[in-house]
Design a protein around this motif. Structure first.
Motif, PDB file in Angstrom:
ATOM      1  N   GLY A   1      52.926 110.099  84.111  1.00 51.78           N
ATOM      2  CA  GLY A   1      52.561 108.734  83.783  1.00 51.78           C
ATOM      3  C   GLY A   1      53.389 108.134  82.671  1.00 51.78           C
ATOM      4  N   TYR A   2      54.356 108.859  82.179  1.00 47.95           N
ATOM      5  CA  TYR A   2      55.231 108.355  81.117  1.00 47.95           C
ATOM      6  C   TYR A   2      56.509 109.190  81.093  1.00 47.95           C
ATOM      7  CZ  TYR A   2      53.335 112.455  78.692  1.00 47.95           C
ATOM      8  OH  TYR A   2      52.948 113.725  78.381  1.00 47.95           O
ATOM      9  N   GLY A   3      57.512 108.680  80.433  1.00 45.68           N
ATOM     10  CA  GLY A   3      58.722 109.432  80.182  1.00 45.68           C
ATOM     11  C   GLY A   3      58.729 109.914  78.742  1.00 45.68           C
ATOM     12  N   ALA A   4      59.316 111.097  78.514  1.00 47.16           N
ATOM     13  CA  ALA A   4      59.429 111.625  77.153  1.00 47.16           C
ATOM     14  C   ALA A   4      60.781 111.197  76.588  1.00 47.16           C
ATOM     15  CB  ALA A   4      59.304 113.139  77.160  1.00 47.16           C
ATOM     16  N   GLU A   5      60.757 110.161  75.752  1.00 42.51           N
ATOM     17  CA  GLU A   5      62.002 109.608  75.201  1.00 42.51           C
ATOM     18  C   GLU A   5      62.346 110.324  73.902  1.00 42.51           C
ATOM     19  OE1 GLU A   5      63.732 105.384  73.481  1.00 42.51           O
ATOM     20  OE2 GLU A   5      62.143 105.377  75.009  1.00 42.51           O
ATOM     21  N   VAL A   6      63.589 110.761  73.792  1.00 43.52           N
ATOM     22  CA  VAL A   6      64.036 111.451  72.576  1.00 43.52           C
ATOM     23  C   VAL A   6      65.386 110.893  72.148  1.00 43.52           C
ATOM     24  CG1 VAL A   6      62.833 113.563  73.242  1.00 43.52           C
ATOM     25  CG2 VAL A   6      65.253 113.328  73.773  1.00 43.52           C
ATOM     26  N   THR A   7      65.638 110.940  70.864  1.00 38.15           N
ATOM     27  CA  THR A   7      66.953 110.653  70.302  1.00 38.15           C
ATOM     28  C   THR A   7      67.340 111.853  69.456  1.00 38.15           C
ATOM     29  OG1 THR A   7      66.557 108.274  70.260  1.00 38.15           O
ATOM     30  CG2 THR A   7      68.322 109.112  68.864  1.00 38.15           C
ATOM     31  N   PHE A   8      68.364 112.563  69.880  1.00 38.03           N
ATOM     32  CA  PHE A   8      68.762 113.791  69.209  1.00 38.03           C
ATOM     33  C   PHE A   8      69.478 113.497  67.896  1.00 38.03           C
ATOM     34  CE2 PHE A   8      68.489 115.104  73.674  1.00 38.03           C
ATOM     35  CZ  PHE A   8      67.769 116.278  73.578  1.00 38.03           C
ATOM     36  N   LYS A   9      69.148 114.289  66.869  1.00 44.50           N
ATOM     37  CA  LYS A   9      69.904 114.276  65.639  1.00 44.50           C
ATOM     38  C   LYS A   9      70.902 115.440  65.686  1.00 44.50           C
ATOM     39  CE  LYS A   9      67.638 113.362  61.868  1.00 44.50           C
ATOM     40  NZ  LYS A   9      66.657 113.444  60.765  1.00 44.50           N
ATOM     41  N   GLN A  10      71.720 115.565  64.701  1.00 50.63           N
ATOM     42  CA  GLN A  10      72.694 116.652  64.657  1.00 50.63           C
ATOM     43  C   GLN A  10      71.981 118.005  64.741  1.00 50.63           C
ATOM     44  OE1 GLN A  10      75.281 116.519  61.278  1.00 50.63           O
ATOM     45  NE2 GLN A  10      76.413 118.358  61.828  1.00 50.63           N
ATOM     46  N   TRP A  11      72.501 118.889  65.583  1.00 46.89           N
ATOM     47  CA  TRP A  11      71.973 120.222  65.824  1.00 46.89           C
ATOM     48  C   TRP A  11      70.618 120.189  66.536  1.00 46.89           C
ATOM     49  CZ3 TRP A  11      73.077 123.396  60.728  1.00 46.89           C
ATOM     50  CH2 TRP A  11      74.469 123.536  60.600  1.00 46.89           C
ATOM     51  N   GLY A  12      70.223 119.032  67.043  1.00 51.32           N
ATOM     52  CA  GLY A  12      68.930 118.948  67.712  1.00 51.32           C
ATOM     53  C   GLY A  12      68.991 119.428  69.154  1.00 51.32           C
ATOM     54  N   LYS A  13      67.900 119.965  69.608  1.00 48.80           N
ATOM     55  CA  LYS A  13      67.758 120.371  71.011  1.00 48.80           C
ATOM     56  C   LYS A  13      66.270 120.356  71.332  1.00 48.80           C
ATOM     57  CE  LYS A  13      67.334 125.378  70.183  1.00 48.80           C
ATOM     58  NZ  LYS A  13      67.840 126.733  70.539  1.00 48.80           N
ATOM     59  N   ILE A  14      65.937 120.358  72.617  1.00 46.99           N
ATOM     60  CA  ILE A  14      64.558 120.603  73.014  1.00 46.99           C
ATOM     61  C   ILE A  14      64.526 121.957  73.699  1.00 46.99           C
ATOM     62  CG2 ILE A  14      63.976 118.161  73.181  1.00 46.99           C
ATOM     63  CD1 ILE A  14      64.073 118.434  76.239  1.00 46.99           C
ATOM     64  N   GLU A  15      63.425 122.673  73.528  1.00 45.92           N
ATOM     65  CA  GLU A  15      63.354 124.058  73.994  1.00 45.92           C
ATOM     66  C   GLU A  15      61.941 124.365  74.435  1.00 45.92           C
ATOM     67  OE1 GLU A  15      65.775 127.569  72.246  1.00 45.92           O
ATOM     68  OE2 GLU A  15      63.817 127.650  71.238  1.00 45.92           O
ATOM     69  N   ALA A  16      61.827 125.272  75.404  1.00 46.06           N
ATOM     70  CA  ALA A  16      60.521 125.736  75.890  1.00 46.06           C
ATOM     71  C   ALA A  16      60.578 127.237  76.073  1.00 46.06           C
ATOM     72  CB  ALA A  16      60.154 125.060  77.206  1.00 46.06           C
TER      73      ALA A  16
ATOM     74  N   PRO B   1      78.095 107.754  80.360  1.00 44.74           N
ATOM     75  CA  PRO B   1      77.462 109.039  80.701  1.00 44.74           C
ATOM     76  C   PRO B   1      77.168 109.864  79.444  1.00 44.74           C
ATOM     77  CG  PRO B   1      79.384 108.625  82.079  1.00 44.74           C
ATOM     78  CD  PRO B   1      79.423 107.610  80.980  1.00 44.74           C
ATOM     79  N   ILE B   2      76.148 110.676  79.558  1.00 47.23           N
ATOM     80  CA  ILE B   2      75.795 111.635  78.514  1.00 47.23           C
ATOM     81  C   ILE B   2      75.940 113.035  79.096  1.00 47.23           C
ATOM     82  CG2 ILE B   2      73.927 112.528  77.064  1.00 47.23           C
ATOM     83  CD1 ILE B   2      72.806 109.744  76.909  1.00 47.23           C
ATOM     84  N   ARG B   3      76.540 113.925  78.339  1.00 48.64           N
ATOM     85  CA  ARG B   3      76.677 115.311  78.782  1.00 48.64           C
ATOM     86  C   ARG B   3      75.710 116.193  78.001  1.00 48.64           C
ATOM     87  NH1 ARG B   3      82.726 117.328  79.251  1.00 48.64           N
ATOM     88  NH2 ARG B   3      82.690 116.928  77.004  1.00 48.64           N
ATOM     89  N   MET B   4      75.028 117.063  78.742  1.00 48.86           N
ATOM     90  CA  MET B   4      74.085 117.988  78.118  1.00 48.86           C
ATOM     91  C   MET B   4      74.299 119.386  78.687  1.00 48.86           C
ATOM     92  SD  MET B   4      70.501 115.831  78.024  1.00 48.86           S
ATOM     93  CE  MET B   4      70.299 115.967  79.810  1.00 48.86           C
ATOM     94  N   GLN B   5      73.813 120.378  77.960  1.00 47.64           N
ATOM     95  CA  GLN B   5      73.870 121.751  78.419  1.00 47.64           C
ATOM     96  C   GLN B   5      72.454 122.239  78.717  1.00 47.64           C
ATOM     97  OE1 GLN B   5      75.880 124.187  75.528  1.00 47.64           O
ATOM     98  NE2 GLN B   5      77.465 122.642  75.170  1.00 47.64           N
ATOM     99  N   LEU B   6      72.297 122.868  79.864  1.00 45.96           N
ATOM    100  CA  LEU B   6      71.056 123.558  80.194  1.00 45.96           C
ATOM    101  C   LEU B   6      71.296 125.041  79.999  1.00 45.96           C
ATOM    102  CD1 LEU B   6      68.174 123.692  81.401  1.00 45.96           C
ATOM    103  CD2 LEU B   6      69.242 123.835  83.653  1.00 45.96           C
TER     104      LEU B   6
ATOM    105  N   ILE C   1      67.639 122.520  76.324  1.00 41.73           N
ATOM    106  CA  ILE C   1      68.492 121.404  76.736  1.00 41.73           C
ATOM    107  C   ILE C   1      69.128 120.854  75.465  1.00 41.73           C
ATOM    108  CG2 ILE C   1      68.585 119.135  77.817  1.00 41.73           C
ATOM    109  CD1 ILE C   1      66.161 119.953  79.493  1.00 41.73           C
ATOM    110  N   ILE C   2      70.459 120.870  75.460  1.00 39.19           N
ATOM    111  CA  ILE C   2      71.205 120.577  74.237  1.00 39.19           C
ATOM    112  C   ILE C   2      72.247 119.504  74.532  1.00 39.19           C
ATOM    113  CG2 ILE C   2      72.553 121.602  72.360  1.00 39.19           C
ATOM    114  CD1 ILE C   2      71.603 124.376  73.471  1.00 39.19           C
ATOM    115  N   PRO C   3      72.332 118.452  73.736  1.00 43.54           N
ATOM    116  CA  PRO C   3      73.405 117.469  73.939  1.00 43.54           C
ATOM    117  C   PRO C   3      74.768 118.127  73.758  1.00 43.54           C
ATOM    118  CG  PRO C   3      71.750 116.643  72.408  1.00 43.54           C
ATOM    119  CD  PRO C   3      71.460 118.091  72.614  1.00 43.54           C
TER     120      PRO C   3
END
Length: 590
Positions: free
Chosen positions: A51-66, A147-152, A208-210
C-alpha cells in the motif's frame, strides 16, 4: 513471499565502537547510525502490495540490509505479519529506552533491532525444511532523470566467518549490479543464482547498496523479497512455462449437455481436433470431472477418446484436489498445467487453490490452437510421451509386488540401456533435453537450440544419446552427454537425464560403460563430472554422492577414483549400437 525486515545500515559498520570514532556518525533514536537521510519514508503515492513505497535517500556509506531467510509464506500472511511487527515495534523501542536509561548499556537502546534479528534467524532455520523461492524480486521507482546503479549482495553473515571458515568451504557471495532507469523497473534474480548461499545452512544477509559512482541516491522500493511466482499474466505471455498437461472437465466442456441427464451426449465442436492437436505435440491430457466414473468412462470409450487421457479423476472431490493428484502422478509442476471448464465457479476454485495453473473457459478453446504456450513439440519422442506415461503407470503397479526389494524389482524389469553417438536425427529430442531437464541436469546449464548446435558440430568432444527400455516398453531417448577422454581420466562436461528414468541407476550404468569402453586403451583412473548445484538438481547430486564422487580442488565438479570404487551395475544390460564408438557392437551386462 518471504518476510524480510529491511533496515538502514552502514557499509563500513563496526558498531558500537565506531559510534565514538567515526566522523559520519549521526545518532538515530535507537542510538545506531543514521545512514539514510530521513530513514525509510512510507510514501503512499507509490502503490505496492504493502500500500506504499519505501522511499529512501542514501547518505555516504549507506545501505539497506535484511537478515536472510527463504521461508515462503502466503503473501497475505507475510504482509499481515509485517504489519503486526510494525505495530509492536514502538513498545519494544519504549521498553529498550527505559532499560538503557537504567543500565546505560547501549544494546538496550536497539532492543527492537536485536529481537528482529533473532526472529529472522529463526525463520531462516525453519526455511530449510520448507519450499524454496523461484527468484528474488526487486521492484523500484527512480524519480531522477538519470539511471541509478545499485549492487545486490547476498553473503554469509560476517559473524559466521571466523566460526566456520576452518570447518567448511564457505560459498562465495552472490553479487549483481543493477542499473535502475528513470521511472518504474522490475529486476528478477533466479534461485539458481544464489542457492549456494541460501541452502548452505549458515545465516546470510542481503544488502542493497548504491554504486560508488552513482550521483543520485534517492529511490523508492516497492518490492524486495524472495517470491514464488504464481502465473497471473495472460496465457499468451511467452515468459510463462510451456503447457505440458491439459486437464478437461466433461459436462458442457468436453461434450454438450450433462451426462446424468442424457447418456447420448456428443463432443463439442473443435474438441476432437484439439485433443489430437495436443496429443501429437506431446501435451498430456487428463480429466477432472464431478461425475459418475463408470458412466463417464463408458461414454468416453464410446466416443473413441478414452485412450487419450492419463490418470483421469472422475469423482466428487474439489477439482483443484483432482488436478493436484494428476500432477503428483505425472511428477510435473503445476505451472505447466492448464484446466478447461465451462463453469466460472470451478475455474475460480482451481485458480485460487492452484495459482500456477492456467485456467481456460471452455468457450475460448479455439484460441489454444495458436497460443504459444500450447504448441508442445513435433518430435517423434513427443508423440510417444503419453504412451511412456501409460507404461510407467503399469510399472508402478508391478513394483508394489516386490515390497522393499527395489533392486529385485529393477532386475525383474530387464532394463536395457542403449548408448549411441549423436546423429542428426536426434536434434529435436536433444534440444528438448538440454532446455527442459532440471532434476537430473548435472551442470545446471540449459542450452537454446542455437547454443547447442556448435557443440554438436564439434568433433573434439564425444556426444552420446541414451535410450532405455525394459519389459514394460520403451522410454525412448532419455539422456544426452558431452564427454572428453583425457589421458587416464574421463571428463563428462554435460549430462542431462530425463526424470522418467530417475532412480533406475541409468547414470551408474552409463558411467560404467564409459569406463569399460576404454578397456582396449590405457585404463582410466578417474571419472570427473561437471556438477554445479542449482537448487533443483539435488537428485543429481545425491546420485553422484552415492557413487562416491567427491569435490575437486581447485577445479569445480565432482570426481570418483576408479582405482578405489567400482561402477558395476549388474541388473542393467548396456549396448553400444554405434559402429564408431569404442566397444561398439558389444552388448554386455554391467
Amino acid at each position: 513471499m518471504s518476510l524480510l525486515m529491511w533496515g538502514e545500515h552502514c557499509i563500513e559498520c563496526a558498531a558500537p565502537g565506531c559510534f565514538a570514532t567515526c566522523d559520519l556518525y549521526q545518532s538515530r533514536p535507537d542510538q545506531r547510525c543514521r545512514r539514510l537521510t530521513y530513514g525509510m519514508y512510507r510514501n503512499p503515492r507509490f502503490p505496492s502490495a504493502r500500500g506504499y513505497g519505501a522511499e529512501v535517500t542514501f547518505k555516504q556509506w549507506g545501505k539497506i540490509e535484511a537478515r536472510g531467510n527463504t521461508l515462503m509464506m502466503p503473501a497475505a500472511a507475510a504482509l499481515l505479519a509485517e504489519r503486526m511487527i510494525n505495530s509492536i515495534a514502538p513498545l519494544a523501542n519504549a521498553a529498550g529506552a527505559v532499560m538503557y536509561r537504567l543500565t546505560r548499556d547501549m544494546r538496550w537502546s536497539y532492543l527492537e533491532y536485536a529481537l528482529l534479528e533473532r526472529f529472522a534467524r529463526w525463520m531462516h532455520r525453519v526455511s530449510r525444511t520448507e519450499s524454496k523461492p523461484d527468484f528474488f524480486l526487486l521492484e523500484v521507482y527512480n524519480p531522477a532523470d538519470v539511471p541509478i546503479r545499485m549492487q545486490l549482495n547476498m553473503s554469509i553473515s560476517s559473524g559466521m566467518m571466523s566460526k566456520q571458515a576452518q570447518l567448511t568451504k564457505l560459498p562465495l557471495p552472490f553479487r549483481a549490479l543493477i542499473t535502475v532507469p528513470p521511472g518504474y523497473s522490475r529486476h528478477k534474480f533466479g534461485y539458481e543464482q544464489f542457492s549456494m548461499i541460501t541452502e548452505c545452512g549458515l545465516p546470510f544477509d542481503i544488502a542493497i547498496i548504491p554504486d560508488a559512482e552513482t550521483t543520485a541516491s534517492r529511490i523508492v522500493f516497492l518490492t524486495a523479497d524472495f517470491v514464488v511466482h504464481h502465473q497471473t499474466e495472460s496465457v499468451q505471455s511467452s515468459s510463462n512455462p510451456k503447457i505440458k498437461c491439459v486437464v478437461w472437465d466433461l459436462d458442457n466442456t468436453m461434450w454438450d449437455g450433462i451426462l446424468l441427464e442424457n447418456e447420448a451426449v456428443s463432443l463439442r465442436p473443435k474438441v476432437l481436433d484439439l485433443l489430437r492437436f495436443f496429443y501429437e505435440r506431446g501435451i498430456m491430457l487428463s480429466i477432472a470431472s464431478k461425475n459418475d466414473e463408470t458412466s463417464a468412462w463408458r461414454r468416453l470409450e464410446e466416443l473413441g477418446i478414452a485412450d487419450y487421457f492419463l490418470y483421469p479423476q472422475i469423482n466428487w472431490l474439489p477439482k483443484s484436489e483432482n488436478v493436484r493428484i494428476i500432477a503428483e502422478q505425472l511428477n510435473i509442476g503445476l505451472d505447466t498445467f492448464a484446466f478447461i471448464d465451462d463453469n466460472p465457479f470451478e475455474l475460480e476454485e482451481v485458480s485460487r487453490a492452484l495459482r500456477g495453473v492456467a485456467c481456460v473457459n471452455a468457450a475460448d478453446i479455439d484460441n489454444l490452437f495458436l497460443d504459444p504456450r500450447y504448441q508442445g513439440t513435433s518430435s517423434e519422442e513427443a508423440k510417444k510421451r503419453s504412451q511412456f506415461y501409460k507404461e510407467e503407470f503399469v510399472r508402478k503397479k508391478s513394483a508394489t509386488r516386490f515390497g522393499s526389494d527395489y533392486l529385485g524389482f529393477l532386475a525383474s524389469c530387464e532394463i536395457k540401456l542403449y548408448i549411441d553417438a549423436y546423429a542428426a536425427d536426434d536434434l529435436d529430442r536433444v534440444s528438448e533435453l538440454v532446455q527442459r531437464t532440471n532434476q537430473l541436469n548435472f551442470s545446471g546449464r540449459k542450452y537454446a537450440r542455437e547454443e547447442i548446435l556448435p557443440i554438436l558440430a564439434d568433433d573434439e568432444v564425444k556426444k552420446y544419446v541414451l535410450r532405455c527400455s525394459d519389459n514394460f516398453g520403451s522410454y525412448g531417448a532419455v539422456g544426452f552427454a558431452i564427454v572428453r577422454f583425457v589421458k587416464q581420466e574421463i571428463r563428462i562436461e554435460d549430462f542431462m537425464l530425463s526424470c522418467r528414468v530417475q532412480g533406475r541407476f541409468i547414470e551408474q550404468a552409463f558411467f560404467n560403460h564409459l569406463v569399460i569402453s576404454q578397456s582396449g586403451q590405457q585404463k582410466p583412473k578417474k571419472l570427473w563430472v561437471n556438477f554445479k548445484p542449482t537448487g533443483r538438481n539435488i537428485p543429481a547430486q545425491q546420485v553422484l554422492e552415492s557413487l562416491h564422487f567427491e569435490p575437486c580442488s581447485p577445479e569445480k565438479g565432482l570426481r570418483v577414483d576408479l582405482t578405489l570404487h567400482s561402477l558395476d551395475c549388474a541388473f542393467i544390460s548396456v549396448a553400444s549400437l554405434s559402429a564408431n564408438e569404442p566397444g561398439s557392437g558389444r552388448e554386455a551386462s554391467h
